[in-house]
Write a protein that holds these residues in place. Structure first.
Motif, PDB file in Angstrom:
ATOM      1  N   THR A   7      62.068  83.325  26.911  1.00 39.13           N
ATOM      2  CA  THR A   7      60.979  83.557  25.966  1.00 39.13           C
ATOM      3  C   THR A   7      61.400  83.217  24.543  1.00 39.13           C
ATOM      4  O   THR A   7      60.661  82.543  23.803  1.00 39.13           O
ATOM      5  N   VAL A   8      62.573  83.686  24.131  1.00 37.73           N
ATOM      6  CA  VAL A   8      63.045  83.428  22.767  1.00 37.73           C
ATOM      7  C   VAL A   8      63.138  81.932  22.496  1.00 37.73           C
ATOM      8  O   VAL A   8      62.619  81.425  21.495  1.00 37.73           O
ATOM      9  N   VAL A   9      63.782  81.217  23.394  1.00 35.22           N
ATOM     10  CA  VAL A   9      63.990  79.783  23.183  1.00 35.22           C
ATOM     11  C   VAL A   9      62.721  78.987  23.488  1.00 35.22           C
ATOM     12  O   VAL A   9      62.324  78.104  22.727  1.00 35.22           O
ATOM     13  N   ILE A  45      73.207  75.634  11.237  1.00 34.25           N
ATOM     14  CA  ILE A  45      74.160  76.486  10.537  1.00 34.25           C
ATOM     15  C   ILE A  45      73.456  77.749  10.036  1.00 34.25           C
ATOM     16  O   ILE A  45      72.435  77.671   9.352  1.00 34.25           O
ATOM     17  N   ARG A  46      73.983  78.891  10.388  1.00 34.93           N
ATOM     18  CA  ARG A  46      73.459  80.173   9.906  1.00 34.93           C
ATOM     19  C   ARG A  46      74.671  80.971   9.434  1.00 34.93           C
ATOM     20  O   ARG A  46      75.408  81.528  10.249  1.00 34.93           O
ATOM     21  N   ALA A  78      74.234  82.520  23.735  1.00 35.16           N
ATOM     22  CA  ALA A  78      73.323  81.612  24.427  1.00 35.16           C
ATOM     23  C   ALA A  78      72.604  80.688  23.461  1.00 35.16           C
ATOM     24  O   ALA A  78      72.399  79.495  23.752  1.00 35.16           O
ATOM     25  N   ARG A  79      72.216  81.205  22.304  1.00 30.77           N
ATOM     26  CA  ARG A  79      71.475  80.386  21.347  1.00 30.77           C
ATOM     27  C   ARG A  79      72.359  79.339  20.672  1.00 30.77           C
ATOM     28  O   ARG A  79      71.860  78.419  20.024  1.00 30.77           O
ATOM     29  N   GLY A  96      68.185  77.919  17.692  1.00 29.70           N
ATOM     30  CA  GLY A  96      69.616  77.714  17.812  1.00 29.70           C
ATOM     31  C   GLY A  96      70.461  78.256  16.666  1.00 29.70           C
ATOM     32  O   GLY A  96      69.977  78.529  15.570  1.00 29.70           O
ATOM     33  N   ILE A  97      71.742  78.421  16.969  1.00 32.68           N
ATOM     34  CA  ILE A  97      72.754  78.781  15.964  1.00 32.68           C
ATOM     35  C   ILE A  97      74.012  77.985  16.280  1.00 32.68           C
ATOM     36  O   ILE A  97      74.453  77.936  17.435  1.00 32.68           O
ATOM     37  N   ALA A  98      74.591  77.346  15.285  1.00 29.91           N
ATOM     38  CA  ALA A  98      75.804  76.554  15.498  1.00 29.91           C
ATOM     39  C   ALA A  98      76.932  77.441  16.016  1.00 29.91           C
ATOM     40  O   ALA A  98      77.088  78.581  15.559  1.00 29.91           O
ATOM     41  N   PRO A  99      77.713  76.965  16.976  1.00 33.44           N
ATOM     42  CA  PRO A  99      78.809  77.771  17.516  1.00 33.44           C
ATOM     43  C   PRO A  99      79.736  78.337  16.446  1.00 33.44           C
ATOM     44  O   PRO A  99      80.222  79.466  16.569  1.00 33.44           O
TER      45      PRO A  99
END
Length: 220
Positions: free
Chosen positions: A21-23, A119-120, A179-180, A188-191
């Motif tokens: 759902t989120v993605v 990037i976050r 996961a994101r 998404g979030i950068a690793p």
């Protein structure tokens, strides 16, 4: 208490559907919003809040509907779940989160796994994640103490609000963060950004467990 395998299946199914759902709602929102980021975020937040109400209502009586290592950690600190069970819950949550991301990608004909480039980072976002996790865990523990039947709505409404009042858009969940990092879509979030988020989430959850023990002592 129900047998552990049944609880783990509930945690796995619930966490998978949560991440789908989120993605998935993020992909759909970005596709249909015509570049309006505020509208995309609103759609993403509402979908996430709604699915949380549904999943916690349906699966809470089976597994407790943690769907979140930070929540499992809080219950472990309160000695409401055994250490071995907490570890197993967290493992299932992480695996199921990744499965949920893969399902979302496949539903939209995207590559199954991706590496996020979003990037976050920065003190504001780290603080936001600490606040989001603190608020989420406090609301869960407080809700269980004073209004157990309202917990699904409390969680869904809190997360919907936190998408908007936090600079990070409220991940508030280490498994979700991992996961994101594997989706290069709206959610998404950068690793490289993920570890600081996870640390902040854990600190927030531990703090909330401590504060809840003071505020709601004797209220259960």
């Amino acid at each position: 208490m129900l047998p552990l395998p049944r609880r783990l299946i509930a945690e796995g199914v619930g966490t998978t559907l949560l991440l789908s759902t989120v993605v998935g709602s993020g992909i759909m929102a970005e596709t249909l919003s015509g570049g309006n980021v505020a509208l995309a975020l609103l759609a993403n937040a509402v979908a996430t809040g709604c699915i949380l109400v549904v999943l916690i209502t349906a699966l809470g009586p089976v597994s407790g509907a943690h769907f979140n290592p930070a929540v499992s950690l809080a219950f472990l600190l309160r000695r409401e779940i055994k250490p071995a069970h907490a570890i197993t819950y967290i493992g299932v949550q992480i695996i199921a989160s990744i499965i949920g991301v893969v399902l979302a990608h496949l539903m939209f004909d995207l590559p199954a796994l991706q590496i996020s480039t979003h990037i976050r980072t920065g003190p504001g976002q780290w603080l936001s994640e600490g606040v989001a996790a603190f608020g989420l865990v406090l609301i869960i523990l407080g809700g269980l103490a004073v209004a157990p039947r309202a917990v699904p709505w409390l969680v869904g409404l809190f997360i919907t609000a936190a998408y908007w009042f936090t600079a990070s858009t409220s991940f508030a969940n280490p498994a979700v963060t991992v996961a994101r990092s594997l989706t290069d879509t709206f959610a998404g979030i950068a690793p490289a950004s993920a570890p600081a988020f996870i640390i902040a989430q854990i600190v927030g959850a531990i703090s909330a467990a401590f504060v809840a023990g003071i505020i709601f002592k004797g209220a259960e």
